[in-house]
Design a protein around this motif. Structure first.
Motif, mmCIF file in Angstrom:
data_model
loop_
_atom_site.group_PDB
_atom_site.id
_atom_site.type_symbol
_atom_site.label_atom_id
_atom_site.label_comp_id
_atom_site.label_asym_id
_atom_site.label_seq_id
_atom_site.Cartn_x
_atom_site.Cartn_y
_atom_site.Cartn_z
ATOM 1 N N CYS A 283 0.826 -1.210 0.000
ATOM 2 C CA CYS A 283 0.000 0.000 0.000
ATOM 3 C C CYS A 283 0.862 1.262 0.000
ATOM 4 O O CYS A 283 0.487 2.291 -0.574
ATOM 5 C CB CYS A 283 -0.927 0.007 1.216
ATOM 6 N N ARG A 284 2.029 1.177 0.625
ATOM 7 C CA ARG A 284 2.923 2.334 0.705
ATOM 8 C C ARG A 284 3.965 2.360 -0.408
ATOM 9 O O ARG A 284 4.888 3.186 -0.398
ATOM 10 C CB ARG A 284 3.641 2.331 2.059
ATOM 11 N N SER B 185 -4.616 10.977 5.325
ATOM 12 C CA SER B 185 -3.734 10.049 4.612
ATOM 13 C C SER B 185 -2.370 9.976 5.281
ATOM 14 O O SER B 185 -1.776 8.908 5.393
ATOM 15 C CB SER B 185 -3.585 10.464 3.140
ATOM 16 N N GLY C 101 -0.870 8.451 -1.026
ATOM 17 C CA GLY C 101 -2.194 9.066 -1.003
ATOM 18 C C GLY C 101 -2.113 10.541 -0.669
ATOM 19 O O GLY C 101 -2.814 11.368 -1.257
ATOM 20 N N ASP D 182 -0.055 6.737 4.608
ATOM 21 C CA ASP D 182 -0.155 6.592 3.151
ATOM 22 C C ASP D 182 0.452 7.827 2.481
ATOM 23 O O ASP D 182 -0.249 8.782 2.136
ATOM 24 C CB ASP D 182 -1.622 6.424 2.742
#
Length: 337
Positions: free
Chosen positions: A97-98, A310, A318, A315
């Protein structure tokens, strides 16, 4: 706490395959009055109504085999020999995700050594994760990525091409792969297929055959995907509606989830509506200016909140995405840090 409701898992599979209760309990190769049925129709009826929550292992395995799926009592996403492996799996998800791909790859290699070899669910997980890592790093085309994901799903759902995914109960890993299938469709210019797929995925999750924690996470994914697609296709009103539902769910269950994505889509959609004068119909010039000012102040606030949320979730990608949109819409404003 169990992740899935046995009653829903059995009933949904039976209905998705178009089988009656009598057809399900019948064993085609069975002989004699006792060997040709799995259990009584009354027992199956009670299972599907949730009146029986614990089923004999032998009966459960035979029911699953009639469905053509793995006869597993616990619907785990992977099978491992060390409980620490599940923490490692969660860390891999965070790394992906990162966009921390190297870390994810190293931990995926470690995780594989803890897995029970030749298990279809483990093979499925590894196929999906490796394909996702390659795709996100530009090493795999979207068409090939989609092909691998669907092949991975067929390892545990061999009748995938025959069933309606809105009616079939999936396990955690299968839902993760299905979410990535939606992302792949968005990059191969098949908007009609993507929309149909996302709507079916949303319908599937809303059948609530899983516990609340999983339901909320999976529901957010479907709503976020639909919201983004509506933005892309300029259906801003529909995007705002999906965002509204998503934010209400997050508030109800007290989670951050996809909140910053919904806030981003709200700002985008309402700014586009301003451009198209959709919010200023039959207003005076002064009234229009005031409405625009208030509306843009609201959108700006949404993006600022999305940015800090975010960051709070770690994130960075994001946050960068939100900041880019903020600077595009409000170039003369104070920069986000």
């Amino acid at each position: 706490m169990a992740i899935y409701r046995l009653s829903e898992m059995v009933r949904m599979r039976r209905e998705a395959l178009g089988m009656t209760q009598d057809e399900l309990i019948e064993i085609p190769d069975g002989v004699g009055t006792q060997d040709n049925v799995i259990c009584s129709t009354d027992t199956l009826r009670r299972i599907e109504k949730g009146r029986i929550t614990r089923v004999k292992n032998e009966v459960f395995k035979k029911i699953m085999m009639r469905f053509g799926v793995l006869p597993e009592r616990i619907y785990s996403s992977i099978f491992v020999m060390d409980s620490k492996a599940l923490n490692l799996k969660a860390e891999i998800h965070v790394h992906i995700c990162r966009n921390e791909f190297k870390q994810a790859e190293k931990k995926l290699e470690r995780l594989e050594t803890m897995m029970m070899p030749d298990n279809p669910r483990n093979q499925q997980y590894l196929m999906g994760q490796r394909a996702t890592l390659a795709y996100k790093q530009g090493e795999l085309a979207a068409e090939k990525y989609l092909e691998i994901l669907l092949d991975a799903l067929r390892l545990t759902v061999p009748m995938l091409d025959e069933i309606d995914i809105a009616k079939w109960p999936f396990n955690e890993n299968e839902i993760d792969i299905l979410s990535n299938v939606g992302n792949a469709y968005s990059n191969i210019d098949k908007m009609d297929i993507e929309l149909e797929f996302l709507l079916k995925l949303k319908e599937n999750v809303e059948r609530k055959y899983m516990d609340v924690a999983h339901y909320v996470v999976w529901h957010m994914r479907a709503l976020s995907g639909l919201s983004q697609m509506m933005c892309i296709t300029k259906k801003y009103g529909e995007s705002l509606e999906y965002c509204k539902i998503g934010l209400e769910e997050c508030k109800r269950w007290n989670i951050l989830g996809s909140v910053f994505n919904f806030l981003y889509d709200i700002a985008w959609s309402r700014e586009q509506q301003i451009k198209e004068d959709a919010l200023m119909i039959e207003q005076s010039v002064n009234g229009q200016e005031l409405s625009v000012k208030k509306e843009r102040a609201f959108c700006k606030k949404q993006l600022v909140q999305a940015y800090y949320l975010s960051l709070a979730q770690g994130d960075l990608r994001g946050a960068q995405r939100v900041r880019k949109l903020y600077e595009k819409f409000y170039p003369g404003e104070v920069k986000l840090p």
